[in-house]
Write a protein that holds these residues in place. Structure first.
Motif, PDB file in Angstrom:
ATOM      1  N   THR A 137     -38.158   8.218  68.060  1.00 36.18           N
ATOM      2  CA  THR A 137     -37.860   9.225  67.038  1.00 36.18           C
ATOM      3  C   THR A 137     -36.505   9.914  67.232  1.00 36.18           C
ATOM      4  O   THR A 137     -35.717  10.013  66.282  1.00 36.18           O
ATOM      5  N   PRO A 138     -36.167  10.407  68.430  1.00 41.05           N
ATOM      6  CA  PRO A 138     -34.874  11.121  68.563  1.00 41.05           C
ATOM      7  C   PRO A 138     -33.657  10.223  68.355  1.00 41.05           C
ATOM      8  O   PRO A 138     -32.551  10.727  68.187  1.00 41.05           O
ATOM      9  N   TYR A 139     -33.871   8.904  68.381  1.00 38.28           N
ATOM     10  CA  TYR A 139     -32.748   7.974  68.318  1.00 38.28           C
ATOM     11  C   TYR A 139     -32.662   7.275  66.962  1.00 38.28           C
ATOM     12  O   TYR A 139     -31.926   6.293  66.808  1.00 38.28           O
ATOM     13  N   ALA A 140     -33.417   7.772  65.971  1.00 40.66           N
ATOM     14  CA  ALA A 140     -33.513   7.077  64.688  1.00 40.66           C
ATOM     15  C   ALA A 140     -32.188   7.051  63.935  1.00 40.66           C
ATOM     16  O   ALA A 140     -32.017   6.251  63.005  1.00 40.66           O
ATOM     17  N   GLY A 141     -31.256   7.924  64.295  1.00 44.11           N
ATOM     18  CA  GLY A 141     -29.949   7.897  63.659  1.00 44.11           C
ATOM     19  C   GLY A 141     -29.090   6.714  64.085  1.00 44.11           C
ATOM     20  O   GLY A 141     -28.108   6.371  63.413  1.00 44.11           O
ATOM     21  N   ASN A 142     -29.464   6.060  65.183  1.00 46.26           N
ATOM     22  CA  ASN A 142     -28.767   4.871  65.658  1.00 46.26           C
ATOM     23  C   ASN A 142     -29.093   3.698  64.731  1.00 46.26           C
ATOM     24  O   ASN A 142     -30.257   3.409  64.482  1.00 46.26           O
ATOM     25  N   PRO A 143     -28.100   2.995  64.200  1.00 43.67           N
ATOM     26  CA  PRO A 143     -28.368   1.905  63.253  1.00 43.67           C
ATOM     27  C   PRO A 143     -29.297   0.830  63.804  1.00 43.67           C
ATOM     28  O   PRO A 143     -30.149   0.306  63.072  1.00 43.67           O
ATOM     29  N   ASP A 144     -29.148   0.475  65.097  1.00 41.47           N
ATOM     30  CA  ASP A 144     -30.027  -0.542  65.685  1.00 41.47           C
ATOM     31  C   ASP A 144     -31.466  -0.060  65.729  1.00 41.47           C
ATOM     32  O   ASP A 144     -32.400  -0.826  65.472  1.00 41.47           O
ATOM     33  N   VAL A 145     -31.644   1.219  66.066  1.00 45.11           N
ATOM     34  CA  VAL A 145     -32.995   1.783  66.110  1.00 45.11           C
ATOM     35  C   VAL A 145     -33.584   1.831  64.704  1.00 45.11           C
ATOM     36  O   VAL A 145     -34.752   1.478  64.495  1.00 45.11           O
ATOM     37  N   GLN A 146     -32.793   2.250  63.736  1.00 47.10           N
ATOM     38  CA  GLN A 146     -33.311   2.316  62.365  1.00 47.10           C
ATOM     39  C   GLN A 146     -33.712   0.932  61.871  1.00 47.10           C
ATOM     40  O   GLN A 146     -34.750   0.775  61.222  1.00 47.10           O
ATOM     41  N   GLU A 147     -32.925  -0.071  62.181  1.00 48.54           N
ATOM     42  CA  GLU A 147     -33.293  -1.436  61.779  1.00 48.54           C
ATOM     43  C   GLU A 147     -34.608  -1.857  62.428  1.00 48.54           C
ATOM     44  O   GLU A 147     -35.475  -2.448  61.781  1.00 48.54           O
ATOM     45  N   PHE A 148     -34.767  -1.531  63.726  1.00 51.20           N
ATOM     46  CA  PHE A 148     -36.015  -1.854  64.419  1.00 51.20           C
ATOM     47  C   PHE A 148     -37.202  -1.145  63.761  1.00 51.20           C
ATOM     48  O   PHE A 148     -38.257  -1.746  63.546  1.00 51.20           O
ATOM     49  N   LEU A 149     -37.030   0.137  63.432  1.00 53.22           N
ATOM     50  CA  LEU A 149     -38.116   0.888  62.807  1.00 53.22           C
ATOM     51  C   LEU A 149     -38.453   0.323  61.431  1.00 53.22           C
ATOM     52  O   LEU A 149     -39.631   0.214  61.066  1.00 53.22           O
ATOM     53  N   ALA A 207     -41.133  -2.726  73.399  1.00 54.66           N
ATOM     54  CA  ALA A 207     -41.986  -2.815  72.208  1.00 54.66           C
ATOM     55  C   ALA A 207     -42.056  -4.252  71.698  1.00 54.66           C
ATOM     56  O   ALA A 207     -43.133  -4.739  71.313  1.00 54.66           O
ATOM     57  N   LYS A 208     -40.935  -4.950  71.690  1.00 56.37           N
ATOM     58  CA  LYS A 208     -40.918  -6.330  71.184  1.00 56.37           C
ATOM     59  C   LYS A 208     -41.750  -7.258  72.058  1.00 56.37           C
ATOM     60  O   LYS A 208     -42.328  -8.231  71.562  1.00 56.37           O
ATOM     61  N   ALA A 209     -41.824  -6.965  73.353  1.00 58.91           N
ATOM     62  CA  ALA A 209     -42.565  -7.826  74.282  1.00 58.91           C
ATOM     63  C   ALA A 209     -44.018  -7.398  74.460  1.00 58.91           C
ATOM     64  O   ALA A 209     -44.779  -8.091  75.134  1.00 58.91           O
ATOM     65  N   GLU A 210     -44.423  -6.284  73.845  1.00 60.11           N
ATOM     66  CA  GLU A 210     -45.742  -5.685  74.112  1.00 60.11           C
ATOM     67  C   GLU A 210     -46.822  -6.266  73.189  1.00 60.11           C
ATOM     68  O   GLU A 210     -46.750  -6.131  71.973  1.00 60.11           O
TER      69      GLU A 210
END
Length: 730
Positions: free
Chosen positions: A490-502, A473-476
């Motif tokens: 979406t299924p990984y939104a509980g991960n802090p890194d994913v939430q920060e990205f979102l 996504a960052k390179a797209e």
């Protein structure tokens, strides 16, 4: 009355009682009101018949194609030969009688159809195992390569037949041949999935208004003209017509830029969610009225973005490098005939840009690039980069994603490639070797493979794929793909890194990305303070995505204007089961049991033989405190899908709630037999066995549960029971 504080009171115009509005309009019009053509509303032949040409003769006289024809004869002729001009029409004996006379028969699965012409019109006689029923056919949908017919039903409904006529071959066929769709199913021709008002009419008619009454579920649909005419694509026609003379064009129609024109095309040529009540007008933003469907879920597109199900062009085009480069529909298509402006056979359609590198387009030498002879099919750009997929049995449509054929993805992921589609006598390995030989450094293949592999892994629930999705996504550079990767998180939104990205994606310049981020972050434990800003986003698709997330979390939508948009969206789409469920859930939260019951009944009525829908209804009935109704729905679901473990499992939970422990125990045993990998069923079976005084069996069941999914609570329970059993033995 179907109402609730959360859904039907004191809100925007869509909640006005439609019948009362019609009565008022009748009183104001009077019996003798004349239109500009001198005809009264009651005698104008265009307003008569079961499926009238128009409900608005004054408006049609003002901005209809006949008015434009006087000065724009060439455009009128081009339009008159187009699919737009023939998208929807009344029955015409000259055109339609040959399809019914002599009588034709069609058998599809357990259904038998007989098509007859009598009393000056067509009829369809259907036998689906319970005797014959005769239906009048009062309208025609589409032109070539097939025609479907429209059947009137109570409540203002029009149903589109799946039995279709091929005018070229002069034969009848079923557009869903081989699926044996049955009455009551969503996709049966009498089901809501084939309802013309909700699914077809907006894109086959001019200025169509669905006019769904959310209280009764009835339609009072209206339109300015059957088929697609000038005002559907041009803005400011009324002012232009009023001011124009033969010598002076007067106030010219509003000039739309290329992307505004594309938005008009996309309003129909896309698979999308309606966000407003048929309110899109030429010049509007697509994303203020529609939610574009992307490959966030499987089965619509292949993992590389090629079309799979019917997605109607625009989504593919938005994901393409061509669309990202600024190419739009009218660069290739005539705006009135819809035909290509340059021939395909000699590659002129593509080469007017790619021959000289217009606006940075890669320069292509077709023979050198294709490795196929001049004039051959293999030397045509579209054969490789715009392959066709046939829908509805007879309707081939080209892919507008402009992918490069890649046999490697065919071998590894089952994704089709144009090489093998043509060279059916050669192996996949042969095609792979040719691609590697001819295009050894083609970077696009690497991009496609990276994309397809990551998306397939996300669809399959790979727990380790989130970092790769964020990296891609960052390179797209293409927003539609960036939005796809974001939605897949979406299924990984509980991960802090994913939430920060979102959370960072809330500031993406594309509303497609922001809307997917708003939806995906709903799985996080808490929402960042910045989330509330999305409720006031400039684009409605983002605002409603944020509202949906808050609704799913049962948190308040704090911006009143967005709450109003959300309610209007739900009511406009309340002829969809999932929207009726959301309305039922809101009514439950508002402690309006009567409204909740009504919405639940509506959802079930719309697709009663769907076991998963019945299970969802049971969950809501349980929340409503009606365990008996929940049990009845689960019994129906179980009878429809007796080999699916989720249904006896869900019924077991209700039986336990009702105090019927023995039945619950037996149902849980059935569930684990049907699906030995169903960890939660094993866990609940252990609890049931423990309550039944059988700790040894409970210990064995918990052993199975923890081996499948070792949650901390389950492991502790397993250990506690094991210790208790040891103490008993001592």
């Amino acid at each position: 009355m179907l109402s609730s504080p959360a859904s039907l009171r004191g809100k925007p115009r869509y909640r006005l009682p439609l019948l009362g509005g019609l009565i008022l309009a009748t009183l104001l019009a009077g019996c003798g009101e004349k239109h500009e053509n001198g005809k009264s509303a009651s005698t104008d032949p265009r307003t008569l018949g079961p499926l009238p040409i128009t409900h608005r003769p004054e408006r049609l006289d003002q901005i209809g194609e006949e008015t434009c024809r006087t000065c724009h004869a060439d455009e009128f002729r081009s339009w008159g030969q187009s699919h737009h001009a023939h998208a929807n029409r009344p029955i015409d004996p000259t055109l339609d009688q040959p399809a019914f006379d002599p009588t034709r028969k069609l058998v599809e699965g357990d259904s038998q159809y007989r098509m007859e012409w009598r009393d000056g019109k067509p009829w369809m006689i259907v036998d689906e195992g319970e005797g014959e029923t005769t239906y009048p056919l009062d309208g025609v949908l589409a032109y070539k390569p097939l025609r479907q017919y429209l059947v009137p039903f109570p409540g203002g409904k029009w149903q589109t037949t799946t039995a279709a006529y091929d005018p070229a071959k002069q034969e009848w066929f079923d557009v869903y041949e081989g699926q044996n769709r049955r009455p009551g199913e969503w996709g049966h021709w009498t089901g809501q999935g084939m309802n013309w008002n909700a699914n077809c009419a907006y894109c086959h008619n001019t200025e169509f208004d669905k006019n769904l009454d959310p209280v009764s579920g009835h339609y009072q649909s209206e339109w300015t003209r059957q088929s697609i005419s000038c005002v559907q694509c041009h803005a400011g026609l009324a002012e232009h017509v009023e001011s124009a003379t033969e010598a002076d064009g007067g106030i010219l129609p509003r000039r739309l830029n290329a992307f505004q024109v594309e938005a008009s095309c996309a309003s129909c040529h896309s698979r999308r969610d309606d966000l407003t009540a048929n309110e899109f007008r030429p010049g509007d933003s697509f994303h203020d009225h529609f939610g574009l469907t992307l490959p966030v879920y499987p089965d619509l597109y292949y993992a590389d973005g090629q079309i799979q199900d019917e997605v109607f062009v625009f989504g593919s085009f938005e994901m393409s490098r061509m669309g990202h480069a600024g190419v739009t529909c009218m660069d290739c298509h005539d705006p009135h005939s819809m035909e290509l402006t340059r021939p395909v056979a000699n590659n002129s359609t593509c080469m007017w840009c790619h021959e000289g590198g217009v606006d940075g387009a890669p320069v292509i030498r077709p023979v050198e690039h294709s490795h196929h002879a001049e004039g051959s099919l293999g030397n045509r750009c579209v054969e490789c980069h715009m392959p066709k997929t046939t829908y509805m049995q007879r309707d081939p449509r080209v892919d507008h994603g402009f992918h490069s054929p890649d046999p490697f993805l065919t071998r590894t992921q089952g994704i089709p490639n144009a090489c093998s589609t043509c060279h059916t006598d050669e192996s996949i390995e042969w095609a792979e070797e040719k691609v590697a030989e001819w295009y050894p450094e083609k970077k696009v293949l690497t991009r496609q493979r990276d994309r397809a592999q990551a998306i397939q892994a996300a669809w399959e629930g790979d727990p380790s794929i989130a970092p790769r999705l964020m990296e891609l996504a960052k390179a797209e550079p293409i927003p539609a793909w960036r939005a796809t990767y974001t939605g897949l998180l979406t299924p990984y939104a509980g991960n802090p890194d994913v939430q920060e990205f979102l959370n960072q994606s809330f500031d993406d310049p594309s509303s497609l990305v922001r809307s997917q981020a708003a939806l995906a972050v709903g799985r996080a434990e808490t929402l960042a303070p910045e989330f509330d800003d999305l409720l006031a986003d400039p684009n409605r698709n983002v605002r409603l995505a944020a509202a949906r997330t808050l609704n799913n979390r049962r948190e308040p939508i704090t911006r009143p204007a967005t709450e109003e948009e959300w309610e209007e969206y739900l009511l406009f789409n309340s002829d969809r089961p999932q929207m009726a469920f959301i309305l039922a859930d809101r009514a439950i939260q508002a402690e309006d049991a009567e409204a909740a019951e009504k919405w639940l009944q509506r959802a079930i009525y719309l697709e009663s033989p769907n076991p998963e829908l019945l299970r969802e209804a049971a969950i809501l009935y349980s929340r409503l405190g009606n365990s008996d109704a929940a049990a009845r729905r689960l019994e129906e679901a179980y009878s429809l899908a007796p080999n699916e473990a989720i249904y006896p499992y869900s019924l077991a939970l209700i039986r336990a709630e009702q105090g019927r422990a023995k039945e619950a125990l037996q149902l849980l045993k059935i569930s684990t037999r049907l699906d030995p990998g169903f960890d939660r069923a094993w866990y609940n079976l252990a609890l049931a066995q423990l309550r039944a005084g059988n700790p040894a069996a409970a210990y064995q069941s918990l052993n199975r549960a923890t081996s499948l999914r070792g949650t901390e609570n389950w492991i502790r329970a397993y250990q506690a029971i094991g210790q208790a059993l040891q103490q008993q033995q001592q």
